[in-house]
Enzyme design. Structure first.
Site, PDB file in Angstrom:
ATOM      1  N   GLY A 221       0.965  -1.295   0.135  1.00 33.13           N
ATOM      2  CA  GLY A 221       0.128   0.477  -0.132  1.00 33.13           C
ATOM      3  C   GLY A 221       1.482   0.959   0.154  1.00 33.13           C
ATOM      4  O   GLY A 221       0.544   2.482  -0.562  1.00 33.13           O
ATOM      5  N   ALA A 222       2.388   1.198   1.140  1.00 33.89           N
ATOM      6  CA  ALA A 222       2.755   2.644   1.462  1.00 33.89           C
ATOM      7  C   ALA A 222       3.710   2.139   1.797  1.00 33.89           C
ATOM      8  O   ALA A 222       3.937   0.618   2.239  1.00 33.89           O
ATOM      9  CB  ALA A 222       2.412   3.192   1.943  1.00 33.89           C
TER      10      ALA A 222
ATOM     11  N   GLU B 292       1.745   6.772   7.510  1.00 31.31           N
ATOM     12  CA  GLU B 292       3.601   6.729   6.617  1.00 31.31           C
ATOM     13  C   GLU B 292       4.330   7.660   7.557  1.00 31.31           C
ATOM     14  O   GLU B 292       5.738   7.587   8.091  1.00 31.31           O
ATOM     15  CB  GLU B 292       4.220   6.693   5.158  1.00 31.31           C
ATOM     16  CG  GLU B 292       3.099   5.698   4.795  1.00 31.31           C
ATOM     17  CD  GLU B 292       3.310   4.413   4.535  1.00 31.31           C
ATOM     18  OE1 GLU B 292       4.355   3.778   5.176  1.00 31.31           O
ATOM     19  OE2 GLU B 292       1.618   3.199   4.764  1.00 31.31           O
TER      20      GLU B 292
END
Length: 755
Positions: A129-130, A166
Site C-alpha cells: 500500500g505504501a 507513513e
C-alpha cells in the site's frame, strides 16, 4: 539488490548517495540534492546530502519524470507530493493532509522531524500500500491521489489514514527501530494506532474513531485460530519475516495499544511514548524497552507524595484522571500486563455470571474449532470496564486471575462489559444475561453506544462458533437491526450475516440462502429506502450509503436495481461523460455489468486514463458478472499485468472468489498459476496470504477441504507450511462444523421469523 550491505534493522548507518541520470529525468532520495554535476552532454550526477543514522530498509531513490507540488509546514519542513505529470492536480489533498499531520506529530512527540524535507511519491504499480522510507515515502496511486469530483468518501478517509501511518513511522520505525523483525509490531502496531490518534485531531470530520473497532474485530478473526501467533514472535528466514506483516502485527498491535491507553489514560500514555522515543532515538529496541518506558510513569491511582518518581507526571495526572480510577490498587506493572497480550497468541473470553449483587468472572482462551486443545495455562491481565442499567459511568477493574468476583452497589437488570469494545477480549453472559441485552436492544438500542452495539453483534456470533450460545439466540439479537442507522452496527450485522448465506450458496442450498438474503434485505430495507442517490452527508453516512446501495442492488432489491439501471443507461448514452454521484457509482456499475454489452462498455472505460480513480469500483463491478468466460479473462489480464496492473490482481482474484458463479474459477486459477503468483508476489507476502485465504474462506465441505489440503501438500514444504495455508485449512474445518451444527437451525429460524 540495490547495493551490497548487511540488510539488518539493527545495523544503522549514515548514507551518502549519488545518482547518474539523463538530464530529462528527475532523481529523488531520502535527503535533498546538494549539487548536480554534468558528466557528459547526456548524463548528469546528483549528489544528495548525507542522511541521518538509519536502517538499510529505509534507503530510497526514484528516477522519474514526475511533477510535484510543495508547501512548507509551520515548523519549516518542505513537503512535496510527486506524481506522474498528468495526475498532479490530484495531489493537493495529500499535500494539505501531510502538512497538517507532520505538524501534529512534531508537537505530539515533542521531537522535531530531523530532515529538511518530506516527499510523498505516488508510484503507478506498487505491491505494498505504501512504504515509510525516511524523507521519501512512497504510495500506490490509489493511496495518495484524491479528486474531490470523482473520489469516494472512503478514499478520502483511507488516503488520510495511510499518510498518517507513513508519517507516524518517521518516529516509530525510522527514528526508533525494532532490533529484529520478531518485534515488527513496534513499528507497525504503533503506526496503525497513531493513524487514529492523529487523524481524529487533524481531521475530526472524518470521525475515524468509528472505524477503529472494525480493525480489532478483523484481527480477532485470525487470532482466534490455532495457527495464529503472538504479536512478538521469533522469525528467521525472509518468508517468515514477510509473514509478520499481517493483521496480528498491525491491527492487534494497534488494538492492544489502544486498550493500554484507555487503561493508563491518554496523558500518561503519551508521556510514556515520548519518554520511549527520546530515550531510544537513532537506536533499536525490544518489546520490553517500551514497557519499561511506560512503567516509570506513575499510575493514575492516588499516590502518596513520597511515591512520586520525581518527573512530575504524577502530580499533573492525579487531578485530570481521578475518574479513571482502577478498582485494584497496586502499582501499575505495565510490563507484566502487556506481556500477557504480546507474548501469547489469541485473546480471552470473559464469562460473566450475575448472582444478585455479585458478578462472577472467569477468563479462558477463546479458540475456534472444537478439537483445539484447551490451553488452560493462558492467563491475561485484563483491564475490564463495564456499565450497568443503573449507571452509565464506566467502572474499571483489572482482572489478573482465572476467576474473580465483583460486588455491585445494587442489583441491576443488565450489565455490559468491555465498554466501547476498547479491550481486546470478548464477553459471554451466562444464564439470562444475553436475554436482558437482547431486549435492551429491542426496546431502546441507543441507551448504549454504537460501538457497544456492534461489539454485542460480533460477540454473540463468536459465541455460537464455540457452542456457548445457539444460533437462534444470535439471530434473535439481529432483529433489532431493523431500527439501526449507525454505520458500525450495520456493517457488523452485514459482516456476520452475509458470510452465512455465502456458505450456503457454495453448497447449492439456494432456497435457504435466498430466504436469508431476503431476511437481510428486509432488516435494512427502511435504511436502504432512506438513502439519497447523491453525495450528501458526512463521511460515515456516505460510506454507509455506498455499501447499502451496492448490497441492495447486488442482492436484487428491485427499487435499487431499477434506479441503478436508469442511471447506467443515461451514463452509457452520454458515452461515460455524465457525472454520476461518487457514492452510488459502484452500485450503478455493478448493475450495468450484468449485461454483456454493459460489461464491455465498462471495460472500455476502465482502460481510459480519465477513469483512473475508479478502477477499483469498475473491477468490483466487472467481477460480479455471471459470465464465467469474462471472469476468467479478467484474472488472466491481471496476470499479464498490462491492461490490469499486477498490483490489482489479488483484488480481482478475491472479487471473483466471492461471486456466486465464479468461485471455483478462482481456485482453479490459483492452482494453475501458483508458480507465477509466487514469482510475482513472493512467498510469505500479504498478497499471497490474501489470495489463499480469500479464495478458500467460503468452503465448507469435506470434499473442498480434501482438495485444498491435497494441493498444498503437493507443493514443497516452504509453501505448504505457510501460516496462511494453515489458516485457510482451519477456517474450512470451522465452516464445516458450523454448517453441520447450524444449517438446519437457521433454516427453521427463518421459517418462523417474525420481522
Amino acid at each position: 539488490m540495490a547495493f551490497p550491505c548487511f540488510d539488518e534493522p539493527a545495523f544503522k548507518a549514515r548514507f551518502s548517495i549519488k545518482i547518474r541520470r539523463e538530464p530529462k529525468h528527475l532523481a529523488l532520495s531520502n535527503m535533498p540534492i546538494v549539487k548536480t554535476v554534468n558528466i557528459t552532454s547526456w548524463l548528469v550526477e546528483d549528489h544528495f546530502d548525507t542522511s541521518v543514522k538509519m536502517s538499510t530498509y529505509l534507503v530510497a531513490f526514484i528516477v522519474s519524470d514526475f511533477k510535484s507540488v510543495s508547501k512548507i509546514t509551520s515548523h519549516g519542513i518542505k513537503i512535496s507530493v510527486y506524481t506522474v505529470p498528468d495526475k498532479i492536480n490530484q495531489a493537493v489533498y495529500a499535500l494539505d493532509a501531510a502538512v497538517k499531520l507532520l505538524d501534529f506529530y512534531e508537537d505530539y512527540f515533542s521531537i522535531p522531524y530531523p530532515l529538511p524535507k518530506q516527499d510523498l511519491a505516488a508510484i503507478p504499480d506498487f505491491q505494498s500500500g505504501a512504504m515509510e522510507n525516511w524523507g521519501l515515502t512512497t504510495y500506490r496511486e490509489s493511496a495518495l491521489l484524491y479528486d474531490p469530483e470523482k473520489s469516494s468518501a472512503s478514499s478520502k478517509l483511507w488516503t488520510t489514514m495511510i499518510i498518517a501511518h507513513e508519517l507516524a513511522h518517521q518516529w516509530f520505525g525510522n527514528l526508533v527501530t525494532m532490533e529484529w523483525w520478531n518485534d515488527l509490531w513496534l513499528n507497525e502496531g504503533f503506526a496503525k494506532f497513531m493513524e487514529f490518534v492523529s487523524v481524529s485531531i487533524t481531521h475530526p470530520e472524518l470521525r475515524v474513531e468509528d472505524y477503529f473497532l472494525g480493525k480489532c474485530l478483523d484481527a480477532m478473526e485470525v487470532d482466534a485460530l490455532n495457527s495464529s501467533h503472538p504479536v512478538s514472535t521469533p522469525v528467521e528466514d525472509p518468508a517468515q519475516i514477510l509473514e509478520m506483516f499481517d493483521d496480528v502485527s498491525y491491527e492487534k498491535g494497534s488494538c492492544i495499544l489502544n486498550m493500554l491507553r484507555d487503561y493508563m489514560t491518554a496523558d500518561v500514555f503519551k508521556a510514556g511514548l515520548v519518554q520511549y522515543l527520546q530515550k531510544y532515538s537513532y537506536q533499536n529496541t525490544k518489546n520490553e524497552d517500551l514497557w519499561n518506558s511506560m512503567t516509570n510513569i506513575c499510575p493514575t491511582v492516588d499516590t502518596d507524595e513520597n511515591e512520586l518518581q520525581g518527573d512530575n507526571f504524577c502530580r499533573r495526572n492525579q487531578l485530570s484522571s481521578s475518574s479513571a480510577h482502577w478498582t485494584k490498587r497496586e502499582t501499575l506493572d505495565v510490563r507484566a500486563m502487556m506481556n500477557t497480550w504480546t507474548l501469547q497468541k489469541g485473546f480471552p473470553l470473559v464469562t460473566v455470571t450475575v448472582r444478585g449483587k455479585n458478578v462472577h468472572l472467569q477468563q479462558e482462551h477463546y479458540m475456534k474449532g472444537v478439537d483445539s486443545p484447551s490451553s488452560t495455562e493462558y492467563l491475561w491481565h485484563i483491564p475490564l470496564t463495564y456499565i450497568t442499567s443503573k449507571s452509565d459511568t464506566v467502572q474499571r477493574f483489572l482482572m489478573t486471575t482465572k476467576t474473580d468476583v465483583l460486588i455491585l452497589p445494587e442489583e441491576v437488570e443488565w450489565i455490559k462489559f468491555n465498554v466501547g469494545m476498547n479491550g481486546y477480549y470478548i464477553v459471554h453472559y451466562e444464564d439470562d444475561g444475553w436475554d436482558h441485552l437482547i431486549s435492551l436492544l429491542k426496546e431502546n438500542h441507543t441507551v448504549i453506544s454504537s460501538n457497544d452495539r456492534a461489539s454485542l453483534i460480533n460477540n454473540v456470533f463468536q459465541l455460537v462458533r464455540i457452542r456457548k450460545l445457539s444460533i437462534s439466540k444470535a439471530f434473535d439479537l439481529t432483529l433489532y437491526l431493523k431500527h439501526e442507522t449507525h454505520i458500525m452496527p450495520v456493517f457488523q450485522g452485514m459482516n456476520e450475516l452475509i458470510p452465512i448465506y455465502k456458505l450456503m450458496e457454495r453448497r447449492d442450498m439456494d432456497d435457504t440462502a435466498n430466504q436469508l438474503k431476503e431476511y437481510i434485505v428486509n432488516l435494512f430495507k427502511d435504511l436502504i429506502d432512506k438513502q439519497s442517490w447523491n453525495d450528501e452527508g458526512s463521511v460515515s453516512e456516505r460510506m454507509l450509503k455506498h455499501s447499502l446501495l451496492l448490497f441492495a442492488c447486488v442482492r436484487g432489491y428491485q427499487p435499487c436495481v431499477d434506479k441503478a439501471q436508469e442511471y447506467f443507461m443515461k451514463w452509457q448514452k452520454s458515452n461515460g461523460t455524465l457525472s454520476l454521484p461518487t457514492d452510488v457509482k459502484t452500485a450503478v456499475y455493478a448493475i450495468g455489468a450484468q449485461t454483456s454489452e454493459g460489461w464491455d462498455f465498462l471495460f472500455s472505460k476502465y482502460r481510459l486514463h480519465s477513469f483512473n480513480l475508479e478502477k477499483h469500483k469498475i473491477e468490483l463491478a466487472l467481477s460480479l458478472s455471471r459470465n464465467n468466460d469474462k471472469l476468467q479473462w479478467l484474472m488472466d489480464q491481471g496476470l499479464h499485468g498490462d491492461i490490469i496492473k499486477t498490483q490489482d490482481l489479488p483484488h480481482i482474484i478475491l472479487f471473483v472468489a466471492r461471486s456466486p458463479s465464479g468461485y471455483h474459477l478462482a481456485w482453479t486459477f490459483l492452482k494453475k498459476n501458483w508458480e507465477e503468483l509466487v514469482e510475482k508476489f513472493e512467498l510469505g507476502s500479504r498478497s499471497i496470504a490474501d489470495i489463499i485465504t480469500g479464495v478458500t474462506n467460503q468452503y465448507s465441505t469435506r470434499l473442498q477441504l480434501a482438495e485444498v489440503k491435497e494441493f498444498f501438500n503437493s507443493l514443497e514444504e516452504k509453501s505448504s507450511q505457510l501460516r496462511c495455508v494453515q489458516q485457510a485449512i482451519e477456517t474450512i474445518e470451522d465452516n464445516i462444523q458450523w454448517m453441520d451444527r447450524n444449517f438446519e437451525k437457521v433454516k427453521k429460524w427463518l421459517q418462523n421469523k417474525k420481522l
